[in-house]
Design an enzyme around this catalytic site. Structure first.
Site, PDB file in Angstrom:
ATOM      1  N   HIS A 282      75.252  47.171  73.045  1.00 51.35           N
ATOM      2  CA  HIS A 282      74.908  48.557  72.693  1.00 51.35           C
ATOM      3  C   HIS A 282      75.237  48.837  71.231  1.00 51.35           C
ATOM      4  O   HIS A 282      75.969  49.779  70.924  1.00 51.35           O
ATOM      5  CB  HIS A 282      75.650  49.588  73.560  1.00 51.35           C
ATOM      6  CG  HIS A 282      75.546  49.371  75.039  1.00 51.35           C
ATOM      7  ND1 HIS A 282      74.344  49.271  75.690  1.00 51.35           N
ATOM      8  CD2 HIS A 282      76.501  49.225  75.995  1.00 51.35           C
ATOM      9  CE1 HIS A 282      74.574  49.101  76.980  1.00 51.35           C
ATOM     10  NE2 HIS A 282      75.869  49.059  77.184  1.00 51.35           N
ATOM     11  N   ASP A 333      72.733  45.233  82.446  1.00 52.64           N
ATOM     12  CA  ASP A 333      73.890  46.125  82.358  1.00 52.64           C
ATOM     13  C   ASP A 333      74.228  46.826  83.671  1.00 52.64           C
ATOM     14  O   ASP A 333      74.902  46.280  84.519  1.00 52.64           O
ATOM     15  CB  ASP A 333      73.632  47.113  81.200  1.00 52.64           C
ATOM     16  CG  ASP A 333      74.852  47.945  80.837  1.00 52.64           C
ATOM     17  OD1 ASP A 333      75.899  47.779  81.477  1.00 52.64           O
ATOM     18  OD2 ASP A 333      74.756  48.767  79.907  1.00 52.64           O
TER      19      ASP A 333
HETATM   20 ZN   LIG Z   1      78.370  47.518  79.664  1.00 55.30          ZN
END
Ligand SMILES: [Zn+2]
Length: 468
Positions: A282, A333
């Protein structure tokens, strides 16, 4: 008929599409031959369609599959007020509630189901960012590696390749804020984490998994601990992969600036030796200079498009990063979606929506968007995994998928057309004829041998975790 060779009418090699490719691998599942322009012979089986490398999934929290789809409702009565609106942070409260109830058995059941789903979707390996280590009271299990070993077992039984990344988690916020009660299952002091890595090394070696370390984030690991953990890891394995959540949320960026005067990616680049061992998961919120420095570091930006969309994180600005040859890969994720095609499609669509243009991530060398996305995601994913899974080339593991050239969606198309259709006009995973890891067939026409049993155990595990 040799079980260790395949003739591919089309194959996507790291350099691009090739015709009439002979693939061969040895008894260890390692690719020995990738020869384009080969003659077809009757003793070598012919692939059912174009052959692609298997996709490494560079970011997974397996247990989160257990409540995927169950947080899509407004949890706060002030939902129309931006200050009280649902966000990553309100989702995290629900995630913690689920994590509190997890047991070794339920974790293994969920991971087994998930890894089968990944294989069926064309992921052939997974980086497991694993943070629920202790029992519900926060005490170590009799074997501190109990939960990690369950993940390794799920990977081994299903046949997916694994990079296991035990997570170091110590604080609740920047400036060493004491951890919250609901984080107690995640916590280790740094020496205990290094002891866990030592405990796991032989188990990983035995099952063919790669072991690395994941300092959870800059908010969860103070600087001193980060330095100590990285030195300890270096002593155990100087090449081990290192993953960290870095800049998923604007609030995380703001808090980091308030604490240190610098943005998170910038802080990390200033304070750690960030190189090709690193995956910054991220890396969503970067400014121009962070993007340039990260691209030149050799580290991988870990992008999880469907989760980032699901959580309202923001859009990774891919074009300027890729223009500077920044490495990146995809992860599922939180597993709101488990689909290679969907992650790649959404990655491109985020750019199109933001820039009001089409085919944003095509390049001079790859006019087909899907070709470039697929090849770069495999290459970055392999680097993040720290495993030899970077594509159809000698010396790499024979992890690959075969598209189904006889399926109406793909019939009559050439290799590039078939991949573009698979990524951009795919209505499920039925366009995959087979999926192999280390040369062994794990999925054929969508079916994995363990899926019926795993599905029942998963449903029972989830029911037990959702019961009040
Ligand atoms: Zn994560």
């Amino acid at each position: 008929m040799s079980a260790t060779q395949l003739f591919a009418p089309y194959a996507l090699l790291p350099t691009g599409w090739a015709r009439d490719v002979l693939l061969a691998w040895d008894e260890h599942g390692r690719m020995t031959t990738v020869q384009a322009g080969a003659a077809e012979t009757p003793d070598v089986p012919r692939a059912a369609g174009p052959v692609l490398a298997g996709m490494p999934n560079l970011h997974s929290h397996a247990f989160q599959r257990g409540f995927a789809g169950l947080t899509e409702y407004r949890s706060s009565p002030q939902g129309d007020d931006p200050a009280g609106a649902d966000s990553f942070w309100s989702w995290r409260t629900l995630m913690y509630r689920f994590a509190q109830r997890l047991s070794p058995d339920t974790l293994e059941a969920i991971a087994t189901q998930l890894y089968i789903e990944m294989l069926r979707a064309g992921y052939t390996s997974v980086c497991e960012f694993h943070y629920v280590h202790h029992d519900v009271g926060g005490k170590s299990y009799a074997d501190a590696a109990e939960m990690s070993l369950r993940l390794l077992r799920a990977a081994q039984r299903t046949g997916i390749g694994m990079t296991l990344l035990p997570v170091l988690y110590q604080t609740a916020g920047f400036g060493a804020k004491p951890p919250l009660a609901e984080q107690r299952r995640f916590l280790h002091d740094t020496d205990a984490m290094l002891a866990l890595l030592e405990r796991l090394m032989p188990a990983c070696a035995q099952s063919g998994a790669r072991l690395g370390l994941a300092p959870h984030s800059l908010r969860a690991v103070p600087e001193k601990s980060l330095t100590h953990a990285l030195a300890g890891l270096q002593a155990l394995d100087a090449q081990a992969p290192i993953h960290i959540h870095i800049a998923e949320q604007q609030r995380e960026v703001d808090d980091c600036i308030a604490w240190s005067g610098t943005r998170p990616v910038e802080w990390l680049l200033n304070h750690a030796d960030v190189d090709a061992r690193w995956c910054l998961v991220h890396a969503t919120h970067m400014d121009w200079d962070e993007r340039r420095r990260l691209a030149h570091s050799g580290a991988v930006a870990g992008i999880c498009p469907t989760t980032e969309a699901n959580l309202g994180d923001g859009v990774f600005e891919a074009a300027p990063y890729m223009a500077q040859h920044g490495a990146w890969g995809i992860g599922s994720d939180s597993h709101a979606s488990v689909s290679v095609a969907e992650e790649l499609r959404l990655f491109e669509y985020g750019q199109r929506l933001g820039l009001q243009r089409r085919n944003v991530l095509a390049s001079d060398t790859h006019a087909q968007v899907a070709d470039r996305l697929y090849l770069e995601a495999v290459s970055g994913g392999a680097r993040a995994a720290g495993r030899a899974v970077s594509g159809l080339a000698p010396g790499q593991q024979a992890d690959f998928v075969v598209l189904d050239g006889s399926h109406p969606t793909l019939a009559g198309l050439n290799g590039p057309q078939a991949l573009a259709t698979h990524v951009f006009a795919c209505h499920g995973h039925e366009t995959l004829a087979e999926v192999r890891t280390a040369g062994r067939r794990r999925v054929q026409h969508g079916a994995h041998p363990l899926q019926a049993e795993a599905g029942k155990l998963f449903a029972a595990a989830r029911a037990s975790l959702l019961t009040d």
